[in-house]
Scaffold this active site. Sequence first.
Site, PDB file in Angstrom:
ATOM      1  CB  ALA A  66      32.553  38.090  29.392  1.00 52.77           C
ATOM      2  N   GLY A 111      33.057  32.812  29.445  1.00 51.46           N
ATOM      3  CA  GLY A 111      33.603  33.026  28.108  1.00 51.46           C
ATOM      4  C   GLY A 111      34.925  32.294  27.884  1.00 51.46           C
ATOM      5  CD  GLU A 114      30.350  30.980  26.666  1.00 49.17           C
ATOM      6  OE1 GLU A 114      30.907  32.028  27.051  1.00 49.17           O
ATOM      7  OE2 GLU A 114      29.131  30.895  26.478  1.00 49.17           O
ATOM      8  CD  GLU A 134      28.638  32.041  31.667  1.00 50.22           C
ATOM      9  OE1 GLU A 134      28.463  30.966  32.292  1.00 50.22           O
ATOM     10  OE2 GLU A 134      29.399  32.130  30.685  1.00 50.22           O
TER      11      GLU A 134
HETATM   12  N1  DAK Z   1      35.878  39.856  34.904  1.00 46.08           N
HETATM   13  C1  DAK Z   1      36.568  40.906  35.431  1.00 46.08           C
HETATM   14  N2  DAK Z   1      37.485  40.783  36.406  1.00 46.08           N
HETATM   15  C2  DAK Z   1      37.726  39.539  36.877  1.00 46.08           C
HETATM   16  C3  DAK Z   1      37.060  38.406  36.372  1.00 46.08           C
HETATM   17  C4  DAK Z   1      36.095  38.607  35.330  1.00 46.08           C
HETATM   18  N3  DAK Z   1      35.432  37.619  34.752  1.00 46.08           N
HETATM   19  N4  DAK Z   1      37.499  37.321  37.046  1.00 46.08           N
HETATM   20  C5  DAK Z   1      38.412  37.782  37.909  1.00 46.08           C
HETATM   21  N5  DAK Z   1      38.555  39.107  37.817  1.00 46.08           N
HETATM   22  C6  DAK Z   1      39.431  39.978  38.585  1.00 46.08           C
HETATM   23  C7  DAK Z   1      38.936  40.147  40.003  1.00 46.08           C
HETATM   24  O1  DAK Z   1      37.927  41.133  40.066  1.00 46.08           O
HETATM   25  C8  DAK Z   1      40.210  40.563  40.702  1.00 46.08           C
HETATM   26  O2  DAK Z   1      40.438  41.918  40.422  1.00 46.08           O
HETATM   27  P1  DAK Z   1      40.864  42.976  41.590  1.00 46.08           P
HETATM   28  O3  DAK Z   1      39.790  42.887  42.612  1.00 46.08           O
HETATM   29  O4  DAK Z   1      42.183  42.440  42.080  1.00 46.08           O
HETATM   30  O5  DAK Z   1      40.954  44.293  40.887  1.00 46.08           O
HETATM   31  C9  DAK Z   1      41.271  39.760  39.973  1.00 46.08           C
HETATM   32  O6  DAK Z   1      40.707  39.379  38.720  1.00 46.08           O
HETATM   33  C10 DAK Z   1      41.657  38.483  40.716  1.00 46.08           C
HETATM   34  O7  DAK Z   1      40.481  37.759  40.981  1.00 46.08           O
HETATM   35  P2  DAK Z   1      40.100  37.248  42.452  1.00 46.08           P
HETATM   36  O8  DAK Z   1      40.692  38.110  43.490  1.00 46.08           O
HETATM   37  O9  DAK Z   1      38.627  37.056  42.479  1.00 46.08           O
HETATM   38  O10 DAK Z   1      40.846  35.828  42.461  1.00 46.08           O
HETATM   39  P3  DAK Z   1      40.445  34.532  43.278  1.00 46.08           P
HETATM   40  O11 DAK Z   1      41.584  33.585  43.123  1.00 46.08           O
HETATM   41  O12 DAK Z   1      39.984  34.882  44.658  1.00 46.08           O
HETATM   42  O13 DAK Z   1      39.174  33.926  42.507  1.00 46.08           O
HETATM   43  C11 DAK Z   1      37.917  33.288  40.546  1.00 46.08           C
HETATM   44  C12 DAK Z   1      39.315  33.486  41.199  1.00 46.08           C
HETATM   45  C13 DAK Z   1      38.141  32.950  39.078  1.00 46.08           C
HETATM   46  C14 DAK Z   1      37.186  32.122  41.232  1.00 46.08           C
HETATM   47  C15 DAK Z   1      37.096  34.589  40.720  1.00 46.08           C
HETATM   48  O14 DAK Z   1      37.891  35.700  40.286  1.00 46.08           O
HETATM   49  C16 DAK Z   1      35.820  34.583  39.971  1.00 46.08           C
HETATM   50  O15 DAK Z   1      34.826  33.967  40.377  1.00 46.08           O
HETATM   51  N6  DAK Z   1      35.807  35.314  38.841  1.00 46.08           N
HETATM   52  C17 DAK Z   1      34.608  35.465  38.030  1.00 46.08           C
HETATM   53  C18 DAK Z   1      34.397  34.219  37.221  1.00 46.08           C
HETATM   54  C19 DAK Z   1      33.130  34.306  36.416  1.00 46.08           C
HETATM   55  O16 DAK Z   1      32.049  34.562  36.948  1.00 46.08           O
HETATM   56  N7  DAK Z   1      33.301  34.141  35.115  1.00 46.08           N
HETATM   57  C20 DAK Z   1      32.163  34.234  34.199  1.00 46.08           C
HETATM   58  C21 DAK Z   1      32.038  35.679  33.794  1.00 46.08           C
HETATM   59  S1  DAK Z   1      30.544  35.925  32.935  1.00 46.08           S
HETATM   60  C22 DAK Z   1      27.198  37.707  26.642  1.00 46.08           C
HETATM   61  C23 DAK Z   1      28.482  37.518  26.277  1.00 46.08           C
HETATM   62  C24 DAK Z   1      29.341  36.857  27.090  1.00 46.08           C
HETATM   63  C25 DAK Z   1      28.959  36.379  28.315  1.00 46.08           C
HETATM   64  C26 DAK Z   1      27.644  36.559  28.701  1.00 46.08           C
HETATM   65  C27 DAK Z   1      26.749  37.207  27.865  1.00 46.08           C
HETATM   66  N8  DAK Z   1      26.333  38.428  25.819  1.00 46.08           N
HETATM   67  C28 DAK Z   1      26.465  39.824  25.801  1.00 46.08           C
HETATM   68  C29 DAK Z   1      25.303  37.795  25.109  1.00 46.08           C
HETATM   69  C30 DAK Z   1      29.904  35.764  29.160  1.00 46.08           C
HETATM   70  C31 DAK Z   1      29.808  35.890  30.464  1.00 46.08           C
HETATM   71  C32 DAK Z   1      30.883  35.501  31.354  1.00 46.08           C
HETATM   72  O17 DAK Z   1      31.907  34.962  30.993  1.00 46.08           O
END
Ligand code: DAK
Length: 262
Positions: A66, A111, A114, A134
């Site tokens: 997400a 997400g 998921e 998360e």
């Molecule tokens: N959201 C927004 N932007 C993201 C992103 C994300 N999930 N993942 C990556 N990006 C963006 C980065 O911010 C970066 O943007 P700029 O800085 O260039 O503007 C760009 O994509 C490239 O990412 P990186 O520079 O970080 O690339 P790397 O190769 O260094 O790293 C990575 C890749 C996938 C390891 C890293 O980007 C990362 O850790 N990303 C976050 C992954 C993550 O934490 N995913 C889970 C998100 S939380 C709910 C509903 C849904 C959810 C929860 C609750 N309710 C409301 C009940 C779901 C939650 C999630 O999915």
Amino acid sequence: MNYNNILFSVEGSVAVIKFNRPQALNAINPDVLKDVNAALDEIVKNPLVKVLVFTGEGDKAFVAGADIKHMVTLTPLQAREFGRVGQELLFRIEQFPMPVIACVNGFALGGGCEIAMSCDFIYASEKARFGQPEINLGVIPGFGGTQRLGRRVGNSMAKELCMTGAIIKADEAKNIGLINRVFPAETLWEETMRTANLIASKGKTALKGIKDCIDRGSDMDLINGCRMESDAFALIFTSPDQKEGMSAFLEKRTPEFKGDLY
Ligand code: DAK
């Protein structure tokens, strides 16, 4: 219809929805959810489509989760609404009246993992990475990850992945039963479409019957599951596909399935 956040196409009998926000690693926000829902509406109206494939644009991500930029300022009620809309979409994908394949070309995190788990099965490239990170953001999975992951890989493995936030490689995801197959990145798409087209050559009614029976049966005891299967089996005898499949075998020819009960 034009979409800003996905690429949508129909290739023969296979519909393809490609998440298309590569600048954010295809992260999901409410607009993406809207686009996917609208594409699903188009697919159900198109009788030619028999299989759906989800994948991600670019060579880095399926969906990296997400959109954190969207979520960071949400109020509790907005967070609940985002979670509700996401969960409804994933139920829709899970119950979609045709086989749905996730073709995971890169990161499938949070997400993204998921969404992949709401598909019938997952093919992945060697470069793919899976996880529910998360916990590292101080939250828990919100699109059904705490529920679907355990059903796929067992509760203790699901707890380990959700509690550590570990990101695992495709071969490990295959070893724990999260995904079906791993391919070199260069052949992932071709292999996915080969399977999608093979499935699309089968009868739509029987495909739907298999999906329903396996999904609904997993919540039933064996006897009731088998009774449900008998009813589904009987229903298929009202479809021209049953006559065509069996006649084609006896006439030593390839069947041409056209039936559609749904
Ligand atoms: N959201 C927004 N932007 C993201 C992103 C994300 N999930 N993942 C990556 N990006 C963006 C980065 O911010 C970066 O943007 P700029 O800085 O260039 O503007 C760009 O994509 C490239 O990412 P990186 O520079 O970080 O690339 P790397 O190769 O260094 O790293 C990575 C890749 C996938 C390891 C890293 O980007 C990362 O850790 N990303 C976050 C992954 C993550 O934490 N995913 C889970 C998100 S939380 C709910 C509903 C849904 C959810 C929860 C609750 N309710 C409301 C009940 C779901 C939650 C999630 O999915």
